[in-house]
Design a protein around this motif. Sequence first.
Motif, PDB file in Angstrom:
ATOM      1  N   SER A  53     -51.137  48.362  -4.754  1.00 21.92           N
ATOM      2  CA  SER A  53     -51.417  48.146  -6.176  1.00 21.92           C
ATOM      3  C   SER A  53     -53.025  47.926  -6.254  1.00 21.92           C
ATOM      4  O   SER A  53     -53.491  48.262  -7.518  1.00 21.92           O
ATOM      5  CB  SER A  53     -50.884  46.701  -6.403  1.00 21.92           C
ATOM      6  OG  SER A  53     -51.544  45.957  -7.247  1.00 21.92           O
ATOM      7  N   ASN A  56     -54.282  51.601  -5.128  1.00 18.12           N
ATOM      8  CA  ASN A  56     -53.873  52.910  -5.616  1.00 18.12           C
ATOM      9  C   ASN A  56     -53.411  53.006  -7.155  1.00 18.12           C
ATOM     10  O   ASN A  56     -52.550  53.138  -7.468  1.00 18.12           O
ATOM     11  CB  ASN A  56     -52.482  53.051  -4.868  1.00 18.12           C
ATOM     12  CG  ASN A  56     -52.177  54.596  -4.623  1.00 18.12           C
ATOM     13  OD1 ASN A  56     -53.252  55.348  -4.858  1.00 18.12           O
ATOM     14  ND2 ASN A  56     -51.372  54.839  -3.484  1.00 18.12           N
ATOM     15  N   ARG A  57     -54.316  52.520  -7.831  1.00 15.35           N
ATOM     16  CA  ARG A  57     -54.111  52.318  -9.169  1.00 15.35           C
ATOM     17  C   ARG A  57     -54.576  53.599 -10.003  1.00 15.35           C
ATOM     18  O   ARG A  57     -55.631  54.078  -9.689  1.00 15.35           O
ATOM     19  CB  ARG A  57     -54.867  51.068  -9.797  1.00 15.35           C
ATOM     20  CG  ARG A  57     -54.409  49.895  -9.403  1.00 15.35           C
ATOM     21  CD  ARG A  57     -54.835  48.635 -10.081  1.00 15.35           C
ATOM     22  NE  ARG A  57     -56.393  48.426  -9.812  1.00 15.35           N
ATOM     23  CZ  ARG A  57     -56.783  47.391 -10.295  1.00 15.35           C
ATOM     24  NH1 ARG A  57     -56.104  46.679 -11.172  1.00 15.35           N
ATOM     25  NH2 ARG A  57     -58.105  46.965 -10.146  1.00 15.35           N
ATOM     26  N   LEU A  58     -53.669  53.997 -10.744  1.00 14.14           N
ATOM     27  CA  LEU A  58     -54.114  55.277 -11.604  1.00 14.14           C
ATOM     28  C   LEU A  58     -54.489  54.978 -12.968  1.00 14.14           C
ATOM     29  O   LEU A  58     -54.017  53.954 -13.805  1.00 14.14           O
ATOM     30  CB  LEU A  58     -52.855  56.134 -11.580  1.00 14.14           C
ATOM     31  CG  LEU A  58     -52.114  56.410 -10.471  1.00 14.14           C
ATOM     32  CD1 LEU A  58     -50.933  57.418 -10.513  1.00 14.14           C
ATOM     33  CD2 LEU A  58     -53.140  57.516  -9.906  1.00 14.14           C
ATOM     34  N   ARG A  59     -55.552  55.515 -13.249  1.00  7.63           N
ATOM     35  CA  ARG A  59     -55.975  55.218 -14.775  1.00  7.63           C
ATOM     36  C   ARG A  59     -56.143  56.495 -15.575  1.00  7.63           C
ATOM     37  O   ARG A  59     -56.395  57.652 -15.019  1.00  7.63           O
ATOM     38  CB  ARG A  59     -57.473  54.488 -14.480  1.00  7.63           C
ATOM     39  CG  ARG A  59     -57.393  53.174 -14.300  1.00  7.63           C
ATOM     40  CD  ARG A  59     -57.336  52.207 -15.100  1.00  7.63           C
ATOM     41  NE  ARG A  59     -56.901  50.990 -14.713  1.00  7.63           N
ATOM     42  CZ  ARG A  59     -57.644  49.986 -14.634  1.00  7.63           C
ATOM     43  NH1 ARG A  59     -58.813  49.935 -14.846  1.00  7.63           N
ATOM     44  NH2 ARG A  59     -57.195  48.729 -13.785  1.00  7.63           N
TER      45      ARG A  59
ATOM     46  N   ILE B 239     -44.271  49.254  -6.678  1.00  7.91           N
ATOM     47  CA  ILE B 239     -45.680  48.643  -6.481  1.00  7.91           C
ATOM     48  C   ILE B 239     -45.776  47.312  -7.457  1.00  7.91           C
ATOM     49  O   ILE B 239     -46.266  46.237  -6.727  1.00  7.91           O
ATOM     50  CB  ILE B 239     -46.696  49.732  -6.730  1.00  7.91           C
ATOM     51  CG1 ILE B 239     -46.542  50.819  -5.821  1.00  7.91           C
ATOM     52  CG2 ILE B 239     -48.064  48.960  -6.702  1.00  7.91           C
ATOM     53  CD1 ILE B 239     -47.704  51.775  -6.093  1.00  7.91           C
ATOM     54  N   SER B 243     -46.144  43.802  -5.213  1.00  8.37           N
ATOM     55  CA  SER B 243     -47.243  43.136  -5.192  1.00  8.37           C
ATOM     56  C   SER B 243     -47.380  41.742  -5.719  1.00  8.37           C
ATOM     57  O   SER B 243     -48.266  40.938  -5.808  1.00  8.37           O
ATOM     58  CB  SER B 243     -48.324  44.007  -5.727  1.00  8.37           C
ATOM     59  OG  SER B 243     -48.108  44.270  -7.406  1.00  8.37           O
ATOM     60  N   GLN B 256     -50.775  45.819 -13.208  1.00  8.13           N
ATOM     61  CA  GLN B 256     -50.001  47.108 -13.365  1.00  8.13           C
ATOM     62  C   GLN B 256     -49.567  47.118 -14.690  1.00  8.13           C
ATOM     63  O   GLN B 256     -49.412  48.300 -15.179  1.00  8.13           O
ATOM     64  CB  GLN B 256     -48.628  47.365 -12.447  1.00  8.13           C
ATOM     65  CG  GLN B 256     -49.104  47.045 -10.843  1.00  8.13           C
ATOM     66  CD  GLN B 256     -49.889  48.396 -10.478  1.00  8.13           C
ATOM     67  OE1 GLN B 256     -49.281  49.396 -10.654  1.00  8.13           O
ATOM     68  NE2 GLN B 256     -50.953  48.048  -9.667  1.00  8.13           N
ATOM     69  N   LEU B 259     -51.796  49.336 -17.230  1.00  6.18           N
ATOM     70  CA  LEU B 259     -52.205  50.683 -16.949  1.00  6.18           C
ATOM     71  C   LEU B 259     -51.381  51.665 -17.638  1.00  6.18           C
ATOM     72  O   LEU B 259     -51.630  52.873 -17.418  1.00  6.18           O
ATOM     73  CB  LEU B 259     -51.878  51.075 -15.480  1.00  6.18           C
ATOM     74  CG  LEU B 259     -52.517  50.120 -14.643  1.00  6.18           C
ATOM     75  CD1 LEU B 259     -52.317  50.428 -13.053  1.00  6.18           C
ATOM     76  CD2 LEU B 259     -54.144  49.943 -14.839  1.00  6.18           C
TER      77      LEU B 259
END
Lengths: 659, 374
Positions: A53, A56-59, B239, B243, B256, B259
């Motif tokens: 978390s 590996n965050r995607l933006r 995730i 988490s 999260q 996002l």
Amino acid sequence: MFDGGGDSGYKKLSTVNRRMFVMTAAKLVIFGGIITRLFTLQINENKKYLTLSDKNRLREWRLPPERGDFEDYFGNKIASNLKVYQLHVVPEQVEDFRYLMIRLRDILDIDSQTFKKILKRKDQQKPWETLIISEKLSWDQFAKINFYLHELSGAKPVLSVARNYPYDEKFTHLLGYVAQASEKDLIENEVIKKKHVPGLRVGKIGLEKTYENQLIGSNGIQRYEVNAYGKRINQIDFVEGRKGTNIRLTVDTKIQTQCNELLKDKAGSICVMDIYTGELIAMHSSPSFDPNLFLYGISHENWNAILTNPKKPLINRSIQGLYPPGSTIKPIVALSALENDVISTKFKVNCTGKTEMYGQTYHCWKDTGHGIVNLRDALKVSCDTFFYEMSRRLGVDRLNITAKKFGLGEKVFNGTYNEEKEGLIPSTQWKKNALGRGWVLGETLIAGIGQGYMQTTPLQLCLMTAQLANGGFKIKPKIIYDKKSDSYEKIKAEMEKNRIELLSQLQQEDPLVEFSLERKKSDTKLYKPLYRNQENVKFVLEAMFASTNEVRGTSYSSRISDKKYQFAGKTGTSQVKKITEIQRELDLDISQIPYKERDHALFVAFGPYVNPRYALSVFVEHGGSGSSAAAPLAKKLFKTIVDRHEEREKIREKSLMEI
Amino acid sequence: MFKETALSGQTTFFQKLRSLDYILLVCILILGVISSLAMYATDGGELLYHTKSHVLRFIIFFIMMFVLSFLNIRFWHATGYFFYIIVLGLLIWASLYGITASGSQRWVDLYFINLQPSELMKIAIIVCFAKFYHRAQINQINNFKNLLVPMMILILPILLVVSQPDLGTSILIALSGIIVLWLAGINLKYFIYSGLFLLISLPFVIAFLKPYQKLRILTFFNPDKDPLGAGYQIIQSKIAIGSGGLTGKGFLKGTQGYLEFLPEKHTDFIFTLFSEEHGFIGSLALLFIYGVIIYRVIDIGKNARSFFGKLFCFGFASSIFVFITVNMSMVLGLLPIVGSPLPIMSYGGSSMLATMIGFSIVMSTKIYQKQLIA
């Protein structure tokens, strides 16, 4: 006793109770399974997912869409995009935001007001949204930023695109302009809302606004893997945006530029139109302003300069300016009288300079009078006395029908420009409805010389002239180039067909198909005759020729004798204020009258006289007389228009080949 | 016993009010509060459209549920088929003139609300079956006619919902129906036979699935194969939940959630965001509340005298359980992703309306628990 009854009911109940018990047991097991799964994920594997978390965050970043260009008839870009360097900061990615901002302020030399604005904007948006520090870095600033870049962690110089109007103020009123999207833009237009990114420019007025949805394009999308601090680790996905549609117009930059020069330091408008295809060749309203000023938020001084300019640059006079048409309406008055058989072409009036009617004195513009004049002479010398008498016999309602048929008092580009005004062609019914009073006969007289309630836009006058000059047929004005639209030859053939059709209908003298002079639905059909007898139209056109090309004609001094460029026209001088007797006595020179009280100068014309193709209208606000202030501009413009005709034809032939 | 029966019809309003199930009411209210807070967190800690309309809907539908509770259980019994036919009519209406959104024609425009009739069908099918088996004799339940009619009642709406296309909801309707059929006493062998039949015909069914549905099933078996495409949701959901840890990241502290990685974060994935912020303990608490609700509904069913009320309560409790487990298993990566909301928690008016109608029938069963239906 239990419903269902007896033994069977009892069995039924015991079945359902037994099965429910089994079911409940199953539920407990399944719930247990879910809890186990939760436990595995959240307790046992918590560390693993926590790192995932964090690391590996995607933006996703949406890039501003690239706006479509505007091109003129010849493909020259008249509104395009320029590459600019911008400075972006994503607050979330910056470890010490305050420090960075102070450093940037010193390097870029940001004044305190702008600096405060940037900080305020930062508070309004999400921490991972891009904060635009500078929309357009000068080369000097860009170099400086790059020099210090290693100390400015978090700041990013970015190559972006911005709207650019290479011809500055020359097309402003025609194109409109773009500026930062406001709250209102987002509410009014779903498309803008969907594609919005901070700093997006959208059309505010004119074609830029009308064609927003085609022009806007689509966002590019960048997906990045980012760490816990939001720093981009690597790009995972990039979807390229699509540029908006390029829109090609029918205008000619050369002619438009000359219109700008001709109206320099004046307030006014020039419109030029193809009399068959209806293509707008040029449309300029003066004074104009530089639309590039609005791109990055117009500065206070510039905005004040525009607002306080007494000539009001924000008004698009060509379609928004309502003025009495003055004598430029006379061809229509004459045509209406002939069409309704009110007078014959041989009808004569003795002009002594003034005439008494209904207890009022009506003056001709020429104090000494024109003597005995017929219709042709009256148009040529613009004799008011003749038109008073003629319109008295015609009546305002019949004049209203003819004028509206030829395009006055109605929006020319319905829907293309939000700001376009309708104008007003009065009638007895209109006055009753709008003002609640009856029509006064004296008002008919001044309507006959285009004064009083009558108000038209310069573009309407241009359309009127075009529809007269093509022999009296309905055309559809347009500004967007369309390959598939009818060609000149096809339109001409269509008009000829419609002419013969009308002729044969009238010859049959069948009472059922009798041509009506009333306005009908069929009047809106393209290329249909707007007349009953084409001889009447021809007569009026010939009289307009005399007005420009014969001695004593009002625009004789602006004539071109070369047959190639020869044109025919009608002047107009419209009064802003009623002239008092004292003023009439004084007969002041134009420079002695206060600007606001000076007459408007107008001129409508078409040419070349043999086989005409173009019509134009010239309007100079408070310019004085039509013959001295407006007609000379047309003379200069006509040369260019005719010379450019061949170039235009070449393009047309080329596009015909392509189809 | 005869005396009690005679008295039961004569209760005053005050007595009815007292006989409401307050534990159930309180649990529903708690769920409403939790869901509103979760919606608020999902909106990024701002009072935006989703939160506002969720709160409003909860209040309106809760009041509606409360009022409808006082309807006599006989009313629900009398209108059982009618209710089913109305919802079926709405489903046909949706398939003909419905509103299409994201590739599926699910909604009908009723001017004041866009209704999703397939959600209502989840309840209507239980009411309909409860009425059907209320009459049926135990020894006739397994004869041919009494097998065929319920079969038709079940298959018709399923076909309509599948054709929308909405695979998730049709599976849930099927599960609700099948559970009631089993509870009513249909012989186990028929379920085994049809199960086997389904297994054989599975390859043909798969051939009819939309490409995106196939992809979802395939990605379920191997989400890591396509981490940015269809497996994205499962991975991101895991995730987020994982988490969260024991106590969670805290209210409004989820990372999260904002996002925008889940297109259905307000609806199907609301538990993901809740679990991330409130952790294992929060999730257990939520499960506990659901558990109490289900327990109360079963208990009310047990004490009901009418077979109609009993079967409805049992069926309703079981289908709520199914909805919860399917949704949670989905976001926990135990089942493929098929659209299925979490009762009360998820955003969506039709689902909330259906659940509340169900609760009002349960309440009515409680108030009139001694009532017999002829």
